[in-house]
Design a protein around this motif. Structure first.
Motif, PDB file in Angstrom:
ATOM      1  N   TYR A  73     -59.972  38.519 -15.151  1.00 33.18           N
ATOM      2  CA  TYR A  73     -58.612  38.314 -14.667  1.00 33.18           C
ATOM      3  C   TYR A  73     -57.665  39.366 -15.230  1.00 33.18           C
ATOM      4  CZ  TYR A  73     -54.275  36.253 -13.210  1.00 33.18           C
ATOM      5  OH  TYR A  73     -53.054  36.066 -12.627  1.00 33.18           O
ATOM      6  N   GLU A  74     -57.831  39.710 -16.491  1.00 37.65           N
ATOM      7  CA  GLU A  74     -57.023  40.774 -17.084  1.00 37.65           C
ATOM      8  C   GLU A  74     -57.207  42.079 -16.302  1.00 37.65           C
ATOM      9  OE1 GLU A  74     -55.078  41.244 -20.024  1.00 37.65           O
ATOM     10  OE2 GLU A  74     -55.004  39.094 -20.429  1.00 37.65           O
ATOM     11  N   TYR A 125     -58.297  42.395 -13.179  1.00 37.63           N
ATOM     12  CA  TYR A 125     -57.743  42.190 -11.833  1.00 37.63           C
ATOM     13  C   TYR A 125     -56.228  42.354 -11.849  1.00 37.63           C
ATOM     14  CZ  TYR A 125     -55.922  39.543  -7.878  1.00 37.63           C
ATOM     15  OH  TYR A 125     -55.210  39.148  -6.782  1.00 37.63           O
ATOM     16  N   ASP A 126     -55.573  41.692 -12.795  1.00 36.59           N
ATOM     17  CA  ASP A 126     -54.119  41.748 -12.881  1.00 36.59           C
ATOM     18  C   ASP A 126     -53.638  43.172 -13.144  1.00 36.59           C
ATOM     19  OD1 ASP A 126     -51.560  40.079 -13.153  1.00 36.59           O
ATOM     20  OD2 ASP A 126     -51.542  41.328 -14.980  1.00 36.59           O
ATOM     21  N   SER A 127     -54.331  43.883 -14.019  1.00 39.13           N
ATOM     22  CA  SER A 127     -53.945  45.268 -14.321  1.00 39.13           C
ATOM     23  C   SER A 127     -54.155  46.181 -13.114  1.00 39.13           C
ATOM     24  CB  SER A 127     -54.747  45.793 -15.509  1.00 39.13           C
ATOM     25  OG  SER A 127     -54.434  45.065 -16.663  1.00 39.13           O
ATOM     26  N   PHE A 142     -51.379  45.026 -10.268  1.00 44.19           N
ATOM     27  CA  PHE A 142     -50.041  45.402 -10.714  1.00 44.19           C
ATOM     28  C   PHE A 142     -50.099  46.677 -11.557  1.00 44.19           C
ATOM     29  CE2 PHE A 142     -50.082  40.788 -10.123  1.00 44.19           C
ATOM     30  CZ  PHE A 142     -49.091  40.675  -9.149  1.00 44.19           C
ATOM     31  N   THR A 170     -47.862  47.537 -14.764  1.00 37.83           N
ATOM     32  CA  THR A 170     -48.538  47.579 -16.052  1.00 37.83           C
ATOM     33  C   THR A 170     -48.271  48.907 -16.752  1.00 37.83           C
ATOM     34  OG1 THR A 170     -50.249  46.113 -15.200  1.00 37.83           O
ATOM     35  CG2 THR A 170     -50.758  47.303 -17.217  1.00 37.83           C
TER      36      THR A 170
END
Length: 147
Positions: A22-23, A25-27, A30, A34
């Motif tokens: 998830y980290e 994916y989020d990075s 976004f 980031t």
């Protein structure tokens, strides 16, 4: 009871990997935001390179833990990400009073995750791991001397 230990080992590795996937994916989703956040924390040395490098290491480390292949190395990769980020981003001792409590909580959460990674490093992989599946499927080699 031994099977439950192996099942819990697998579930634990899935949950640890999910957090870091998830980290990553989020990075990725976004990416620009980031990079902007990295610049706010004075990480100005090649932020695009650092972010891509981080995303790749997050995916590699999480995959190694998930499939149970060289889990200690995967956990070291993830610790190499988690500890610096925790100290830089959640330095609650430097924060204003209105964010100190939240950042203190996030800091302690990340320390708990670091503890789970240290646990992964210090224990062998369970029954449900890729290396064991390869060993179980291994076909014996013929003895050419007897042929």
């Amino acid at each position: 009871m031994l099977i439950m230990k192996d099942v819990f080992d697998l579930i634990g590795r899935i949950l640890i990997a999910a957090y870091f996937y998830y980290e990553a994916y989020d990075s990725t989703v976004f990416f620009e935001a980031t990079m902007h956040t990295m610049k706010e924390y004075n990480l100005t040395w090649k932020p695009e390179f650092l972010l891509i490098f981080t995303i790749v290491f997050l995916i590699i480390g999480a995959t190694m833990i998930l499939i149970g292949y060289r889990t200690s190395l995967g956990a070291i990769f993830l610790l190499g990400y988690l500890l610096p980020v925790t100290i830089i981003v959640y330095s609650f001792w430097n924060d204003p009073a209105e964010t100190r409590r939240f950042h203190g909580f996030m800091f302690m959460k990340n320390l708990a995750i670091a503890g789970s990674l240290l646990y992964v490093i210090s224990h062998r992989e369970g029954r449900f791991r890729l290396r064991r599946l390869f060993q179980a499927a291994k076909i014996s080699r013929p003895d050419w001397k007897k042929v």
